[in-house]
Design a protein around this motif. Structure first.
Motif, PDB file in Angstrom:
ATOM      1  N   ALA A 192      12.375 -38.859 -23.274  1.00 20.56           N
ATOM      2  CA  ALA A 192      12.386 -37.772 -24.262  1.00 20.56           C
ATOM      3  C   ALA A 192      12.144 -36.426 -23.588  1.00 20.56           C
ATOM      4  O   ALA A 192      12.803 -35.431 -23.922  1.00 20.56           O
ATOM      5  N   LEU A 193      11.224 -36.389 -22.625  1.00 21.64           N
ATOM      6  CA  LEU A 193      10.951 -35.131 -21.917  1.00 21.64           C
ATOM      7  C   LEU A 193      12.154 -34.706 -21.085  1.00 21.64           C
ATOM      8  O   LEU A 193      12.511 -33.530 -21.059  1.00 21.64           O
ATOM      9  N   VAL A 194      12.782 -35.659 -20.421  1.00 19.33           N
ATOM     10  CA  VAL A 194      13.984 -35.341 -19.640  1.00 19.33           C
ATOM     11  C   VAL A 194      15.074 -34.792 -20.557  1.00 19.33           C
ATOM     12  O   VAL A 194      15.702 -33.775 -20.256  1.00 19.33           O
ATOM     13  N   ALA A 195      15.288 -35.425 -21.683  1.00 16.19           N
ATOM     14  CA  ALA A 195      16.317 -34.946 -22.619  1.00 16.19           C
ATOM     15  C   ALA A 195      16.004 -33.537 -23.101  1.00 16.19           C
ATOM     16  O   ALA A 195      16.905 -32.710 -23.257  1.00 16.19           O
ATOM     17  N   ARG A 196      14.728 -33.249 -23.301  1.00 12.76           N
ATOM     18  CA  ARG A 196      14.316 -31.944 -23.806  1.00 12.76           C
ATOM     19  C   ARG A 196      14.394 -30.854 -22.740  1.00 12.76           C
ATOM     20  O   ARG A 196      14.757 -29.722 -23.021  1.00 12.76           O
ATOM     21  N   LYS A 197      14.073 -31.176 -21.490  1.00 11.00           N
ATOM     22  CA  LYS A 197      13.888 -30.149 -20.462  1.00 11.00           C
ATOM     23  C   LYS A 197      14.992 -30.072 -19.413  1.00 11.00           C
ATOM     24  O   LYS A 197      15.140 -29.055 -18.748  1.00 11.00           O
ATOM     25  N   LEU A 198      15.746 -31.126 -19.218  1.00 16.12           N
ATOM     26  CA  LEU A 198      16.728 -31.172 -18.137  1.00 16.12           C
ATOM     27  C   LEU A 198      17.746 -30.031 -18.166  1.00 16.12           C
ATOM     28  O   LEU A 198      17.964 -29.388 -17.125  1.00 16.12           O
ATOM     29  N   PRO A 199      18.374 -29.720 -19.287  1.00 15.37           N
ATOM     30  CA  PRO A 199      19.383 -28.658 -19.250  1.00 15.37           C
ATOM     31  C   PRO A 199      18.827 -27.315 -18.763  1.00 15.37           C
ATOM     32  O   PRO A 199      19.458 -26.627 -17.949  1.00 15.37           O
ATOM     33  N   ARG A 200      17.639 -26.950 -19.233  1.00 12.30           N
ATOM     34  CA  ARG A 200      17.054 -25.663 -18.816  1.00 12.30           C
ATOM     35  C   ARG A 200      16.650 -25.685 -17.348  1.00 12.30           C
ATOM     36  O   ARG A 200      16.821 -24.695 -16.641  1.00 12.30           O
ATOM     37  N   LEU A 201      16.107 -26.799 -16.872  1.00 16.74           N
ATOM     38  CA  LEU A 201      15.724 -26.883 -15.464  1.00 16.74           C
ATOM     39  C   LEU A 201      16.940 -26.780 -14.550  1.00 16.74           C
ATOM     40  O   LEU A 201      16.912 -26.077 -13.540  1.00 16.74           O
ATOM     41  N   LYS A 202      17.999 -27.515 -14.901  1.00 18.43           N
ATOM     42  CA  LYS A 202      19.217 -27.455 -14.083  1.00 18.43           C
ATOM     43  C   LYS A 202      19.810 -26.052 -14.116  1.00 18.43           C
ATOM     44  O   LYS A 202      20.280 -25.555 -13.089  1.00 18.43           O
ATOM     45  N   ALA A 203      19.790 -25.397 -15.269  1.00 13.99           N
ATOM     46  CA  ALA A 203      20.327 -24.037 -15.369  1.00 13.99           C
ATOM     47  C   ALA A 203      19.516 -23.071 -14.510  1.00 13.99           C
ATOM     48  O   ALA A 203      20.083 -22.227 -13.798  1.00 13.99           O
ATOM     49  N   LEU A 204      18.206 -23.187 -14.546  1.00 14.89           N
ATOM     50  CA  LEU A 204      17.345 -22.331 -13.724  1.00 14.89           C
ATOM     51  C   LEU A 204      17.666 -22.514 -12.249  1.00 14.89           C
ATOM     52  O   LEU A 204      17.917 -21.549 -11.523  1.00 14.89           O
ATOM     53  N   ALA A 205      17.676 -23.764 -11.804  1.00 19.82           N
ATOM     54  CA  ALA A 205      17.919 -24.043 -10.388  1.00 19.82           C
ATOM     55  C   ALA A 205      19.333 -23.639  -9.967  1.00 19.82           C
ATOM     56  O   ALA A 205      19.528 -23.091  -8.882  1.00 19.82           O
ATOM     57  N   ALA A 206      20.313 -23.889 -10.818  1.00 19.30           N
ATOM     58  CA  ALA A 206      21.695 -23.522 -10.466  1.00 19.30           C
ATOM     59  C   ALA A 206      21.832 -22.008 -10.319  1.00 19.30           C
ATOM     60  O   ALA A 206      22.527 -21.531  -9.418  1.00 19.30           O
ATOM     61  N   ARG A 207      21.181 -21.266 -11.197  1.00 12.38           N
ATOM     62  CA  ARG A 207      21.270 -19.805 -11.098  1.00 12.38           C
ATOM     63  C   ARG A 207      20.553 -19.284  -9.860  1.00 12.38           C
ATOM     64  O   ARG A 207      21.001 -18.337  -9.224  1.00 12.38           O
ATOM     65  N   LEU A 208      19.434 -19.894  -9.516  1.00  7.50           N
ATOM     66  CA  LEU A 208      18.693 -19.440  -8.341  1.00  7.50           C
ATOM     67  C   LEU A 208      19.361 -19.861  -7.044  1.00  7.50           C
ATOM     68  O   LEU A 208      19.368 -19.110  -6.072  1.00  7.50           O
ATOM     69  N   LEU A 209      19.933 -21.062  -7.037  1.00  6.53           N
ATOM     70  CA  LEU A 209      20.494 -21.597  -5.796  1.00  6.53           C
ATOM     71  C   LEU A 209      22.000 -21.412  -5.673  1.00  6.53           C
ATOM     72  O   LEU A 209      22.539 -21.483  -4.579  1.00  6.53           O
ATOM     73  N   GLY A 210      22.678 -21.237  -6.816  1.00  6.61           N
ATOM     74  CA  GLY A 210      24.129 -21.088  -6.777  1.00  6.61           C
ATOM     75  C   GLY A 210      24.855 -22.379  -6.446  1.00  6.61           C
ATOM     76  O   GLY A 210      25.989 -22.339  -5.963  1.00  6.61           O
ATOM     77  N   ASP A 211      24.235 -23.516  -6.700  1.00 11.49           N
ATOM     78  CA  ASP A 211      24.828 -24.793  -6.328  1.00 11.49           C
ATOM     79  C   ASP A 211      24.389 -25.862  -7.336  1.00 11.49           C
ATOM     80  O   ASP A 211      23.198 -26.180  -7.422  1.00 11.49           O
ATOM     81  N   ALA A 212      25.332 -26.410  -8.078  1.00 11.12           N
ATOM     82  CA  ALA A 212      25.018 -27.384  -9.130  1.00 11.12           C
ATOM     83  C   ALA A 212      24.413 -28.667  -8.565  1.00 11.12           C
ATOM     84  O   ALA A 212      23.504 -29.257  -9.165  1.00 11.12           O
ATOM     85  N   ALA A 213      24.893 -29.124  -7.417  1.00  9.84           N
ATOM     86  CA  ALA A 213      24.363 -30.359  -6.829  1.00  9.84           C
ATOM     87  C   ALA A 213      22.910 -30.166  -6.399  1.00  9.84           C
ATOM     88  O   ALA A 213      22.062 -31.042  -6.634  1.00  9.84           O
ATOM     89  N   GLU A 214      22.621 -29.038  -5.786  1.00 10.94           N
ATOM     90  CA  GLU A 214      21.238 -28.762  -5.408  1.00 10.94           C
ATOM     91  C   GLU A 214      20.357 -28.613  -6.642  1.00 10.94           C
ATOM     92  O   GLU A 214      19.191 -29.013  -6.631  1.00 10.94           O
ATOM     93  N   ALA A 215      20.908 -28.047  -7.706  1.00 14.68           N
ATOM     94  CA  ALA A 215      20.157 -27.888  -8.955  1.00 14.68           C
ATOM     95  C   ALA A 215      19.769 -29.257  -9.507  1.00 14.68           C
ATOM     96  O   ALA A 215      18.643 -29.445  -9.996  1.00 14.68           O
ATOM     97  N   GLU A 216      20.670 -30.221  -9.433  1.00 10.06           N
ATOM     98  CA  GLU A 216      20.351 -31.575  -9.887  1.00 10.06           C
ATOM     99  C   GLU A 216      19.252 -32.197  -9.028  1.00 10.06           C
ATOM    100  O   GLU A 216      18.364 -32.875  -9.543  1.00 10.06           O
ATOM    101  N   ASP A 217      19.303 -31.954  -7.720  1.00  8.25           N
ATOM    102  CA  ASP A 217      18.251 -32.454  -6.827  1.00  8.25           C
ATOM    103  C   ASP A 217      16.895 -31.864  -7.206  1.00  8.25           C
ATOM    104  O   ASP A 217      15.884 -32.573  -7.231  1.00  8.25           O
TER     105      ASP A 217
END
Length: 182
Positions: A24-49
């Motif tokens: 439930a926590l992953v479903a709630r938080k994953l999209p925002r975390l991936k978006a944050l990391a992707a914007r900071l890193l510029g790389d979707a694969a690294e954002a998933e990591d």
């Protein structure tokens, strides 16, 4: 349910090993975390990591989490921000290849901006900002955090955050206007 922290109940349940709470926590938080990391890193694969590492840390540390000092969401964003900062530092520490100064015969950098449209222009302009300005803008505008929350995540005061935001907006505006003139 914890009145002060909307995620408190899930975190306590995760601390007891409740896999459904973790899902439930992953479903709630994953999209925002991936978006944050992707914007900071510029790389979707690294954002998933990064997101995966954040959730592993949540799983490992949930039993020890105590409510009150900060909202769980603030702690989680701080972990993600730190992991992204570490990745960016490692990128800068890589040695240059032997042929680093050879001519680059690929398309000009602005070719991608022209082909990609407005979003690509904004993304490139955002990437050109100094790290702290980019973090401040991403946390407040893209992650929709209040200035006080973003300041806590960045380890600075609200006045310093607002200064970073003002400088970042000016730099973005200038960069986008420069590109518009080309």
């Amino acid at each position: 349910m914890d009145e002060t922290d909307p995620d408190g109940d899930l975190v306590r349940r995760i601390g007891r090993g409740d896999e459904h709470a973790a899902e439930a926590l992953v479903a709630r938080k994953l999209p925002r975390l991936k978006a944050l990391a992707a914007r900071l890193l510029g790389d979707a694969a690294e954002a998933e990591d990064i997101a995966q590492e954040v959730f592993l840390r949540i799983w490992r540390h949930a039993a020890a989490w105590t409510p009150g000092a900060a909202r769980f969401d603030t702690w989680m964003h701080r972990v993600a921000l730190n992991l992204c900062t570490d990745r960016l530092r490692r990128r800068r520490e890589l040695p240059l290849p032997e042929n680093w100064d050879e001519a680059d015969d690929r398309d000009a950098p602005d070719a991608a901006l022209i082909a990609g449209g407005e979003q690509a222009r904004v993304t490139a302009a955002l990437a050109s900002l100094p790290d702290r300005q980019r973090q401040a803008i991403i946390l407040t505008y893209y992650q929709e955090l209040r200035n006080a929350e973003a300041a806590v995540l960045m380890g600075i005061g609200v006045d310093a955050l607002e200064s970073l935001l003002a400088r970042g907006r000016r730099a973005l505006r200038a960069r986008l206007m420069e590109e518009g003139d080309d």
